[in-house]
Design a protein around this motif. Structure first.
Motif, PDB file in Angstrom:
ATOM      1  N   SER A  79      -7.014 -27.277   4.042  1.00 10.06           N
ATOM      2  CA  SER A  79      -6.707 -26.397   2.682  1.00 10.06           C
ATOM      3  C   SER A  79      -7.199 -25.069   2.918  1.00 10.06           C
ATOM      4  CB  SER A  79      -7.000 -27.151   1.511  1.00 10.06           C
ATOM      5  OG  SER A  79      -6.779 -26.273   0.297  1.00 10.06           O
ATOM      6  N   ASN A 134      -6.976 -33.612   5.904  1.00  5.99           N
ATOM      7  CA  ASN A 134      -7.862 -32.528   4.926  1.00  5.99           C
ATOM      8  C   ASN A 134      -8.919 -33.552   4.241  1.00  5.99           C
ATOM      9  OD1 ASN A 134      -5.922 -33.168   2.867  1.00  5.99           O
ATOM     10  ND2 ASN A 134      -4.489 -31.445   4.166  1.00  5.99           N
ATOM     11  N   GLY A 137     -10.389 -32.659  -2.132  1.00  7.26           N
ATOM     12  CA  GLY A 137     -10.754 -31.291  -2.625  1.00  7.26           C
ATOM     13  C   GLY A 137     -11.793 -31.245  -3.877  1.00  7.26           C
ATOM     14  N   ARG A 346      -2.550 -27.692  -3.069  1.00  6.79           N
ATOM     15  CA  ARG A 346      -3.495 -27.973  -1.883  1.00  6.79           C
ATOM     16  C   ARG A 346      -4.881 -28.499  -2.410  1.00  6.79           C
ATOM     17  NH1 ARG A 346      -2.111 -25.512   2.862  1.00  6.79           N
ATOM     18  NH2 ARG A 346      -3.550 -27.263   3.695  1.00  6.79           N
TER      19      ARG A 346
END
Length: 353
Positions: A79, A134, A137, A346
Motif C-alpha cells: 500500500s 500486503n 493497514g 488501500r
C-alpha cells in the motif's frame, strides 16, 4: 491421476475459501449451525437469497478453473499508505481500511471492526489458499479499544476465527453476526457470546448506535458439506453521525435489496461497497458486484460518499490486482461521478477523522 488429484484439491479449496463460488453437492440433511422455522429465505436446512441463483455445479467450477484468463498477481502489492495508528476514540466519523474487506469504523466515541482478517492466508489451512500480498493497514497491537465486531458471513476472507478469539480475549467486544455464525465462531473459543439476528433484526450498540442486518445476494460455507447453512448479510449502522451502509459481499441481482434499503433507512452518509473478485462474470455475477455495478448501487442508495474494498489483498478470482481500482475509475467517469466521492481504499488509508 496426479492432475486429477490436484484438481480435486484445488476445487475443494476454492469452495472453502472463495466468496463467489457455488458447489451443488449437498449431502447433509441437517443443519449443524442453526435450527429454526422455515422462512422466505430459509428452507429448514439451507438459507438462500429469494429470486436469486444459488449454486454452481461441479462442471461449471471445472470450466472456470481450467478455462484460463487469470491475470498474474505480484507476490507483494504494498500500500502507498503507512500502517495507521488510530486515535483511542473520536466523536466524529473515521474509517480505516485494514485490508480486503476488513475495516475499522470509529464513530460517536465507539470503535467497531467489520470482518477483521489478520491471517496470512484466507484459507482453512496455512499451506495453501489465497495469500496476503500486503500487511494489515493497522497492526493488531495498534488497535484502539474495540467495542463491537461485525461479521457479514463465514467465508475465510471475512471470518478469521483465530483473530476473533484473540479480540475476545483482549478486548471483550460485542460480536454481531447473522444466524448460524455463532456456532462457527464458538469453535474458536466456546466462551465468545455472539448476538445473532436474521435479516431485519438489529442490535443496539449503545451511544445512539444501532446495527441492522439487511439482505445481500451471496452465500456461505466453511467446508464442502455446509453450503448455505449459516446466513450472510450486509449491515446498516444508524449513528449520531448519519447512516452507514456496509456490504461484505453481494451480487447486484435485480437491485431490489438496494432500493428497499434506501426506502427503509434513507440515503446513507457513507456506503462501503465491494469492488473486487468479479471475473469471470459468467461465474461470479450472482455473488460479486463488479465496479460498474458498485457505482450503480452507490447512486441508487443515494450515498454521499463511497469507499471500495474487497480488492488488492487476497487473489480470489481472475482479474489483475489493480484492475478493480482502474475499472472503478472508468465507471465513475462514465456515470459522471467525481472520483473523490468513491475511493478504492488501500490498506492503511483513512477517510474522515
Amino acid at each position: 491421476m496426479k492432475n486429477r488429484g490436484f484438481l480435486k484439491f484445488a476445487s475443494a479449496m476454492t469452495v472453502m475459501t472463495l466468496g463467489g463460488v457455488g458447489y451443488a453437492a449437498h449431502k447433509r440433511s441437517r443443519n449443524p449451525y442453526y435450527q429454526g422455522p422455515v422462512s422466505d429465505h430459509f428452507d429448514g436446512v439451507r438459507f438462500f437469497s429469494p429470486g436469486q441463483p444459488t449454486d454452481k455445479d461441479v462442471g461449471e467450477l471445472a470450466r472456470w478453473q481450467l478455462g484460463g484468463g487469470r491475470e498474474a498477481w505480484p507476490a507483494r502489492f504494498p500500500s502507498p499508505f503507512p500502517q495507521d495508528t488510530p486515535p483511542e476514540r473520536i466523536e466524529g466519523l473515521r474509517i480505516v481500511h485494514i485490508g480486503h474487506a476488513s475495516l475499522l469504523i470509529q464513530v460517536a466515541g465507539r470503535n467497531i471492526l467489520v470482518d477483521p482478517v489478520y491471517a496470512t492466508r484466507a484459507s482453512p489451512v496455512g499451506f495453501a489458499g489465497p495469500k496476503r500480498v500486503n500487511p494489515p493497514g493497522i497492526a493488531f497491537a495498534a488497535l484502539p479499544p474495540i467495542d463491537a465486531v461485525l461479521i457479514t458471513h463465514n467465508h475465510y476472507d471475512h471470518l478469521d476465527g483465530a483473530i476473533l478469539a484473540r479480540l475476545w480475549a483482549e478486548h471483550a467486544p460485542t460480536f454481531v453476526a447473522p444466524l448460524g455464525n455463532d456456532a462457527i465462531i464458538r469453535t474458536y473459543d466456546a466462551t465468545i457470546p455472539v448476538e445473532t439476528r436474521d435479516w431485519g433484526g438489529s442490535v443496539d450498540l449503545g451511544d445512539g448506535i444501532v446495527v441492522h442486518l439487511v439482505p445481500a445476494n451471496h452465500w456461505s460455507a466453511r467446508g464442502v458439506n455446509d453450503k448455505r447453512m449459516a446466513l450472510w448479510c450486509a449491515f446498516v449502522l444508524t449513528t449520531p453521525q448519519g447512516v452507514l451502509y456496509h456490504v461484505g459481499d453481494t451480487g447486484y441481482g435485480d437491485g431490489a435489496i438496494f432500493r428497499d434499503l434506501r426506502e427503509r433507512f434513507g440515503a446513507p452518509r457513507l456506503a462501503t461497497l465491494p469492488i473486487g473478485a468479479y471475473e469471470p462474470r459468467w461465474f461470479m455475477q450472482a455473488q460479486h458486484m463488479n465496479p460498474e455495478e458498485a457505482v450503480r448501487v452507490f447512486r441508487e442508495v443515494g450515498a454521499e460518499q463511497g469507499l471500495g474494498h474487497h480488492w488488492g489483498t487476497f487473489r480470489l478470482t481472475n482479474e489483475g490486482v489493480a484492475e478493480p481500482a482502474e475499472a472503478l475509475g472508468r465507471a465513475l467517469a462514465a456515470a459522471e461521478v467525481p472520483s473523490e466521492r468513491f475511493l478504492a481504499m488501500r490498506p492503511g488509508q483513512v477517510w474522515g477523522g
